[in-house]
Design a protein around this motif. Structure first.
Motif, PDB file in Angstrom:
ATOM      1  N   GLU A  95      14.312   3.596   1.480  1.00 27.38           N
ATOM      2  CA  GLU A  95      14.126   4.851   2.224  1.00 27.38           C
ATOM      3  C   GLU A  95      13.739   4.642   3.692  1.00 27.38           C
ATOM      4  N   ASN A  96      13.066   3.514   4.001  1.00 31.27           N
ATOM      5  CA  ASN A  96      12.646   3.346   5.406  1.00 31.27           C
ATOM      6  C   ASN A  96      13.323   2.169   6.111  1.00 31.27           C
ATOM      7  N   ALA A  97      14.094   1.379   5.354  1.00 37.74           N
ATOM      8  CA  ALA A  97      14.661   0.147   5.929  1.00 37.74           C
ATOM      9  C   ALA A  97      15.613   0.429   7.090  1.00 37.74           C
ATOM     10  N   GLN A  98      16.462   1.416   6.912  1.00 36.84           N
ATOM     11  CA  GLN A  98      17.467   1.700   7.938  1.00 36.84           C
ATOM     12  C   GLN A  98      16.811   2.022   9.284  1.00 36.84           C
ATOM     13  N   ALA A  99      15.776   2.866   9.239  1.00 40.04           N
ATOM     14  CA  ALA A  99      15.109   3.270  10.490  1.00 40.04           C
ATOM     15  C   ALA A  99      14.387   2.082  11.136  1.00 40.04           C
ATOM     16  N   LEU A 100      13.787   1.229  10.311  1.00 42.25           N
ATOM     17  CA  LEU A 100      13.098   0.054  10.859  1.00 42.25           C
ATOM     18  C   LEU A 100      14.114  -0.923  11.461  1.00 42.25           C
ATOM     19  N   LEU A 101      15.177  -1.184  10.704  1.00 50.24           N
ATOM     20  CA  LEU A 101      16.170  -2.178  11.153  1.00 50.24           C
ATOM     21  C   LEU A 101      16.973  -1.693  12.359  1.00 50.24           C
ATOM     22  N   ALA A 121      18.668  -4.589  -3.236  1.00 52.30           N
ATOM     23  CA  ALA A 121      20.053  -4.579  -2.729  1.00 52.30           C
ATOM     24  C   ALA A 121      20.308  -3.540  -1.627  1.00 52.30           C
ATOM     25  N   PRO A 122      19.801  -2.312  -1.751  1.00 48.32           N
ATOM     26  CA  PRO A 122      20.090  -1.352  -0.675  1.00 48.32           C
ATOM     27  C   PRO A 122      19.518  -1.789   0.674  1.00 48.32           C
ATOM     28  N   ILE A 123      18.402  -2.519   0.649  1.00 45.49           N
ATOM     29  CA  ILE A 123      17.848  -3.035   1.905  1.00 45.49           C
ATOM     30  C   ILE A 123      18.722  -4.200   2.374  1.00 45.49           C
ATOM     31  N   ALA A 124      19.058  -5.061   1.431  1.00 47.78           N
ATOM     32  CA  ALA A 124      19.841  -6.259   1.764  1.00 47.78           C
ATOM     33  C   ALA A 124      21.216  -5.920   2.317  1.00 47.78           C
ATOM     34  N   LEU A 125      21.711  -4.762   1.924  1.00 50.12           N
ATOM     35  CA  LEU A 125      23.072  -4.406   2.364  1.00 50.12           C
ATOM     36  C   LEU A 125      23.067  -3.367   3.482  1.00 50.12           C
ATOM     37  N   CYS A 126      21.866  -3.078   4.016  1.00 52.13           N
ATOM     38  CA  CYS A 126      21.739  -2.124   5.134  1.00 52.13           C
ATOM     39  C   CYS A 126      22.651  -2.553   6.283  1.00 52.13           C
ATOM     40  N   THR A 163       0.809  -1.213   0.000  1.00 47.77           N
ATOM     41  CA  THR A 163       0.000   0.000   0.000  1.00 47.77           C
ATOM     42  C   THR A 163       0.849   1.272   0.000  1.00 47.77           C
ATOM     43  N   GLY A 164       2.141   1.110   0.249  1.00 51.94           N
ATOM     44  CA  GLY A 164       2.998   2.284   0.377  1.00 51.94           C
ATOM     45  C   GLY A 164       2.969   2.840   1.790  1.00 51.94           C
ATOM     46  N   LYS A 165       2.019   2.359   2.625  1.00 49.86           N
ATOM     47  CA  LYS A 165       1.979   2.794   4.029  1.00 49.86           C
ATOM     48  C   LYS A 165       2.901   1.879   4.827  1.00 49.86           C
ATOM     49  N   THR A 166       3.712   2.467   5.682  1.00 49.60           N
ATOM     50  CA  THR A 166       4.600   1.651   6.514  1.00 49.60           C
ATOM     51  C   THR A 166       4.246   1.920   7.968  1.00 49.60           C
ATOM     52  N   ALA A 167       4.334   0.891   8.787  1.00 50.05           N
ATOM     53  CA  ALA A 167       4.194   1.134  10.228  1.00 50.05           C
ATOM     54  C   ALA A 167       5.381   2.006  10.643  1.00 50.05           C
ATOM     55  N   THR A 168       5.191   2.869  11.598  1.00 46.95           N
ATOM     56  CA  THR A 168       6.359   3.636  12.058  1.00 46.95           C
ATOM     57  C   THR A 168       7.312   2.640  12.712  1.00 46.95           C
ATOM     58  N   PRO A 169       8.599   2.950  12.714  1.00 42.67           N
ATOM     59  CA  PRO A 169       9.547   2.036  13.374  1.00 42.67           C
ATOM     60  C   PRO A 169       9.138   1.774  14.821  1.00 42.67           C
ATOM     61  N   GLU A 170       8.584   2.783  15.485  1.00 45.13           N
ATOM     62  CA  GLU A 170       8.185   2.625  16.897  1.00 45.13           C
ATOM     63  C   GLU A 170       6.997   1.662  17.017  1.00 45.13           C
ATOM     64  N   ASP A 171       5.987   1.844  16.158  1.00 44.32           N
ATOM     65  CA  ASP A 171       4.812   0.962  16.215  1.00 44.32           C
ATOM     66  C   ASP A 171       5.198  -0.478  15.873  1.00 44.32           C
ATOM     67  N   ALA A 172       6.047  -0.633  14.854  1.00 41.73           N
ATOM     68  CA  ALA A 172       6.468  -1.987  14.463  1.00 41.73           C
ATOM     69  C   ALA A 172       7.266  -2.610  15.606  1.00 41.73           C
ATOM     70  N   ASP A 173       8.193  -1.852  16.157  1.00 44.86           N
ATOM     71  CA  ASP A 173       9.042  -2.404  17.224  1.00 44.86           C
ATOM     72  C   ASP A 173       8.208  -2.824  18.437  1.00 44.86           C
ATOM     73  N   ALA A 174       7.148  -2.072  18.704  1.00 44.16           N
ATOM     74  CA  ALA A 174       6.296  -2.408  19.854  1.00 44.16           C
ATOM     75  C   ALA A 174       5.640  -3.775  19.652  1.00 44.16           C
ATOM     76  N   ILE A 175       5.169  -4.045  18.427  1.00 45.09           N
ATOM     77  CA  ILE A 175       4.567  -5.364  18.177  1.00 45.09           C
ATOM     78  C   ILE A 175       5.642  -6.454  18.213  1.00 45.09           C
ATOM     79  N   HIS A 176       6.800  -6.156  17.638  1.00 49.97           N
ATOM     80  CA  HIS A 176       7.892  -7.148  17.676  1.00 49.97           C
ATOM     81  C   HIS A 176       8.247  -7.497  19.122  1.00 49.97           C
TER      82      HIS A 176
END
Ligand code: PEP
Length: 249
Positions: free
Chosen positions: A216-222, A243-248, A173-186
């Motif tokens: 664009e958002n992988a680094q903040a999530l990871l 590749a840019p995500i894979a090599l983060c 959808t192009g919508k991403t959970a915020t890193p904070e919201d995702a981390d809370a569920i994790h």
């Protein structure tokens, strides 16, 4: 210490020739990369892609499998057939399977146990619908899917299970959970794993995030403590976006 696991789910995309070309590009791009990698083409391209990833640092994944080992299941693909093609990992309980094809937790659990019994690794997908999140039920839904998906799985077999938290409203959808919201569920899911198994299992299990993950958002999530990689759909369809995500870092 957990290692990032970056996995591409190609869904119902790519002809055999296109899949082989993409697999070659991915292998080249992540050669020597620091993380664990997997690509999951359609069933129709598994055999050909298997030849490309053989003896590389990229695992071969399948996107689904039957609840049964073999038999009268027209249109299904069995664990034995996947193994025959060199498949090492199988994605189970993806939200598209749960919501479009009405797979129940019981079916997902049967598949999880069958795949593990045959020595495969499993990516068990969990995640809430938008209305469930809005009703404040995200944790409840993820807890139920985790407990039911892992019912009867031993602590030893859990070592071959990765959980992918994929909020359904964020997939494609192009919508991403915020890193904070995702981390809370994790973090919550890790707590559930500690409750079912123990702290050691909770500390070791890899929990990927999935849902419009991109460069664009992988680094903040990871960067978040409990996010250990990604299950990537759209951005996995080109080596230059995967590749840019894979090599983060
Ligand atoms: C997925 O299908 O697992 C997924 C996360 O897709 P996308 O990255 O396109 O949201």
């Amino acid at each position: 210490m957990r290692k990032y696991f970056i996995a591409g789910n190609w869904k119902m995309h790519k002809t055999k020739a296109e899949a082989v070309a993409l697999a070659k590009d991915v292998v080249e791009a992540v050669k020597g990369g620091p993380h664990k990698y997997m690509i999951a083409p359609s069933f129709t391209a598994l055999d050909a892609v298997s030849q490309v990833v053989k003896n590389t640092n990229v695992l071969l994944g399948a996107q689904n499998m039957s609840t049964d080992e073999q038999g009268a299941h027209t249109g299904e693909v069995s664990v034995l057939q996947l193994k025959d093609l060199g498949v090492q990992v199988v994605i189970l309980g993806h939200s598209e399977r749960r919501h479009i094809y009405k797979e129940t937790d019981e079916m997902v659990n049967k598949k999880v146990k069958l795949a593990l019994a045959h020595g495969l690794e499993v990516i068990l997908c969990i995640g809430e619908l938008l209305e469930e999140r809005e009703a404040g039920k995200a944790e409840q839904v993820c807890e139920a899917q985790t407990r039911k998906g892992l019912d009867g799985v031993s602590k030893e077999d859990l070592k071959r299970v990765t959980i992918a938290y994929e909020p359904v409203w964020a997939i494609g959808t192009g919508k991403t959970a915020t890193p904070e919201d995702a981390d809370a569920i994790h973090a919550y899911v890790r707590k559930i794993i500690a409750d079912i198994y123990d702290k050691d299992a909770a500390d070791s299990i890899i929990i990927q995030y999935g849902g419009s993950m991109k460069a664009e958002n992988a680094q903040a999530l990871l960067a978040k403590e409990n996010i250990d990689g990604g299950l990537i759909g759209g951005a996995a369809l080109k080596a230059e976006t995967f590749a840019p995500i894979a090599l983060c870092k």
